[in-house]
Design a protein around this motif. Structure first.
Motif, PDB file in Angstrom:
ATOM      1  N   THR A  42       0.812  -1.214   0.000  1.00 29.90           N
ATOM      2  CA  THR A  42       0.000   0.000   0.000  1.00 29.90           C
ATOM      3  C   THR A  42       0.847   1.267   0.000  1.00 29.90           C
ATOM      4  N   ALA A  43       2.124   1.127   0.294  1.00 34.14           N
ATOM      5  CA  ALA A  43       3.040   2.268   0.281  1.00 34.14           C
ATOM      6  C   ALA A  43       4.293   1.854  -0.490  1.00 34.14           C
ATOM      7  N   PRO A  44       4.975   2.819  -1.095  1.00 38.69           N
ATOM      8  CA  PRO A  44       6.198   2.451  -1.814  1.00 38.69           C
ATOM      9  C   PRO A  44       7.278   1.968  -0.851  1.00 38.69           C
ATOM     10  N   LEU A  45       8.047   0.993  -1.278  1.00 40.01           N
ATOM     11  CA  LEU A  45       9.160   0.515  -0.450  1.00 40.01           C
ATOM     12  C   LEU A  45      10.212   1.602  -0.318  1.00 40.01           C
ATOM     13  N   VAL A  46      10.511   2.278  -1.436  1.00 38.04           N
ATOM     14  CA  VAL A  46      11.475   3.373  -1.465  1.00 38.04           C
ATOM     15  C   VAL A  46      10.808   4.536  -2.189  1.00 38.04           C
ATOM     16  N   THR A  47      10.721   5.665  -1.553  1.00 33.47           N
ATOM     17  CA  THR A  47      10.109   6.836  -2.166  1.00 33.47           C
ATOM     18  C   THR A  47      10.959   7.323  -3.335  1.00 33.47           C
ATOM     19  N   GLY A  48      10.319   7.615  -4.443  1.00 33.38           N
ATOM     20  CA  GLY A  48      11.015   8.163  -5.601  1.00 33.38           C
ATOM     21  C   GLY A  48      11.681   7.139  -6.493  1.00 33.38           C
ATOM     22  N   ALA A  49      11.442   5.856  -6.251  1.00 36.38           N
ATOM     23  CA  ALA A  49      12.056   4.826  -7.097  1.00 36.38           C
ATOM     24  C   ALA A  49      11.429   4.878  -8.492  1.00 36.38           C
ATOM     25  N   GLN A  50      12.263   4.710  -9.496  1.00 33.95           N
ATOM     26  CA  GLN A  50      11.780   4.711 -10.881  1.00 33.95           C
ATOM     27  C   GLN A  50      11.342   3.304 -11.267  1.00 33.95           C
ATOM     28  N   ILE A  51      10.459   3.222 -12.245  1.00 33.93           N
ATOM     29  CA  ILE A  51      10.013   1.918 -12.720  1.00 33.93           C
ATOM     30  C   ILE A  51      11.215   1.167 -13.275  1.00 33.93           C
ATOM     31  N   GLY A  52      11.339  -0.085 -12.848  1.00 41.04           N
ATOM     32  CA  GLY A  52      12.473  -0.905 -13.248  1.00 41.04           C
ATOM     33  C   GLY A  52      13.604  -0.897 -12.242  1.00 41.04           C
ATOM     34  N   ARG A  54      15.724  -1.958  -9.112  1.00 39.30           N
ATOM     35  CA  ARG A  54      15.903  -3.154  -8.277  1.00 39.30           C
ATOM     36  C   ARG A  54      16.067  -2.668  -6.846  1.00 39.30           C
ATOM     37  N   ILE A  55      15.247  -3.228  -5.981  1.00 36.78           N
ATOM     38  CA  ILE A  55      15.256  -2.828  -4.580  1.00 36.78           C
ATOM     39  C   ILE A  55      15.541  -4.057  -3.727  1.00 36.78           C
ATOM     40  N   THR A  56      16.460  -3.918  -2.802  1.00 37.72           N
ATOM     41  CA  THR A  56      16.775  -5.002  -1.883  1.00 37.72           C
ATOM     42  C   THR A  56      15.953  -4.813  -0.623  1.00 37.72           C
ATOM     43  N   ILE A  57      15.145  -5.825  -0.295  1.00 42.06           N
ATOM     44  CA  ILE A  57      14.388  -5.790   0.957  1.00 42.06           C
ATOM     45  C   ILE A  57      14.917  -6.904   1.857  1.00 42.06           C
ATOM     46  N   THR A  58      14.899  -6.649   3.149  1.00 39.59           N
ATOM     47  CA  THR A  58      15.404  -7.611   4.123  1.00 39.59           C
ATOM     48  C   THR A  58      14.257  -8.038   5.021  1.00 39.59           C
ATOM     49  N   SER A  59      14.112  -9.364   5.183  1.00 41.55           N
ATOM     50  CA  SER A  59      13.042  -9.940   5.998  1.00 41.55           C
ATOM     51  C   SER A  59      13.649 -10.781   7.111  1.00 41.55           C
ATOM     52  N   PRO A  60      12.946 -10.881   8.226  1.00 40.45           N
ATOM     53  CA  PRO A  60      13.394 -11.827   9.250  1.00 40.45           C
ATOM     54  C   PRO A  60      13.349 -13.243   8.660  1.00 40.45           C
ATOM     55  N   ALA A  61      14.261 -14.101   9.057  1.00 42.45           N
ATOM     56  CA  ALA A  61      14.352 -15.449   8.494  1.00 42.45           C
ATOM     57  C   ALA A  61      13.079 -16.252   8.715  1.00 42.45           C
ATOM     58  N   ASP A  62      12.407 -16.037   9.835  1.00 37.80           N
ATOM     59  CA  ASP A  62      11.210 -16.821  10.141  1.00 37.80           C
ATOM     60  C   ASP A  62       9.913 -16.175   9.654  1.00 37.80           C
ATOM     61  N   GLU A  63       9.970 -14.981   9.060  1.00 33.68           N
ATOM     62  CA  GLU A  63       8.772 -14.310   8.550  1.00 33.68           C
ATOM     63  C   GLU A  63       9.061 -13.732   7.161  1.00 33.68           C
ATOM     64  N   PRO A  64       8.968 -14.525   6.107  1.00 31.36           N
ATOM     65  CA  PRO A  64       9.331 -14.051   4.774  1.00 31.36           C
ATOM     66  C   PRO A  64       8.380 -13.009   4.179  1.00 31.36           C
ATOM     67  N   ASP A  65       7.154 -12.902   4.707  1.00 34.19           N
ATOM     68  CA  ASP A  65       6.204 -11.925   4.171  1.00 34.19           C
ATOM     69  C   ASP A  65       6.288 -10.572   4.873  1.00 34.19           C
ATOM     70  N   VAL A  66       7.195 -10.461   5.831  1.00 32.08           N
ATOM     71  CA  VAL A  66       7.405  -9.209   6.563  1.00 32.08           C
ATOM     72  C   VAL A  66       8.773  -8.673   6.153  1.00 32.08           C
ATOM     73  N   TYR A  67       8.900  -7.347   6.068  1.00 33.78           N
ATOM     74  CA  TYR A  67      10.203  -6.775   5.737  1.00 33.78           C
ATOM     75  C   TYR A  67      10.502  -5.615   6.670  1.00 33.78           C
ATOM     76  N   PHE A  68      11.784  -5.348   6.827  1.00 30.83           N
ATOM     77  CA  PHE A  68      12.209  -4.195   7.617  1.00 30.83           C
ATOM     78  C   PHE A  68      11.988  -2.953   6.761  1.00 30.83           C
ATOM     79  N   SER A  69      11.247  -1.981   7.292  1.00 28.66           N
ATOM     80  CA  SER A  69      10.908  -0.815   6.486  1.00 28.66           C
ATOM     81  C   SER A  69      11.810   0.390   6.736  1.00 28.66           C
ATOM     82  N   LYS A  70      12.564   0.377   7.830  1.00 24.02           N
ATOM     83  CA  LYS A  70      13.427   1.518   8.161  1.00 24.02           C
ATOM     84  C   LYS A  70      14.744   1.024   8.729  1.00 24.02           C
ATOM     85  N   GLY A  71      15.639   1.941   8.890  1.00 22.83           N
ATOM     86  CA  GLY A  71      16.903   1.624   9.533  1.00 22.83           C
ATOM     87  C   GLY A  71      17.910   0.991   8.583  1.00 22.83           C
TER      88      GLY A  71
END
Length: 152
Positions: A42-52, A54-71
């Protein structure tokens, strides 16, 4: 006494393919390709990202559908796709613009409806003010209101 180690977070690369209208609620969402799977947020992962992008997202090992949004583990732009052909990239851009335009049109319609209701209250007030006036006074009052609307 046993020590348990916390598993290392998992990093995944996703490709931003633009805004899309979400089928579930009709709101604007942000679509990302993860392999062959499309994920929507519902919100952009990275503000201002252009179409195409590649964004690296990091998730806890035991929760693959959750990602760290800050820090330090928050989403980061890692580059731009190079393995996508130009027609596919153009299709992503067209779909992005179409979804944005649908959202903008819906917002404009809502604002117009609110404005019409607001305007109706003002017209009702002017009608109420003109009721006790004579025919000549009403004509002068109408002319006065028209001049004020025009900014004269």
């Amino acid at each position: 006494m046993s020590t348990t180690e916390t598993p290392e977070p998992v990093s995944t690369d996703v490709t931003y393919i633009g805004r899309r209208t979400l089928a579930s609620n009709g709101k604007l969402g942000y679509a990302y390709l993860e392999g062959q799977r499309t994920r929507y947020y519902t919100a952009p992962l990275v503000t201002g990202a252009q179409i195409g992008a590649r964004i690296t997202i990091t998730s806890p090992a035991d929760e693959p559908d959750v990602y760290f949004s800050k820090g330090p583990r928050g989403p980061r732009i890692a580059g731009h796709v190079t393995d996508v052909d130009e027609p596919t990239l153009t299709a992503w851009q067209v779909a992005d613009r179409a979804a944005y335009q649908l959202k903008a049109d819906a917002d404009a319609s809502k604002r117009a409806a609110k404005q019409a209701a607001h305007l109706e209250q003002h017209i009702e007030a002017l009608t109420h003010a003109a009721r006790p006036l004579t025919g000549a006074q009403r004509a002068a009052f109408a002319r006065y209101v028209e001049d004020r609307i025009r900014g004269w």
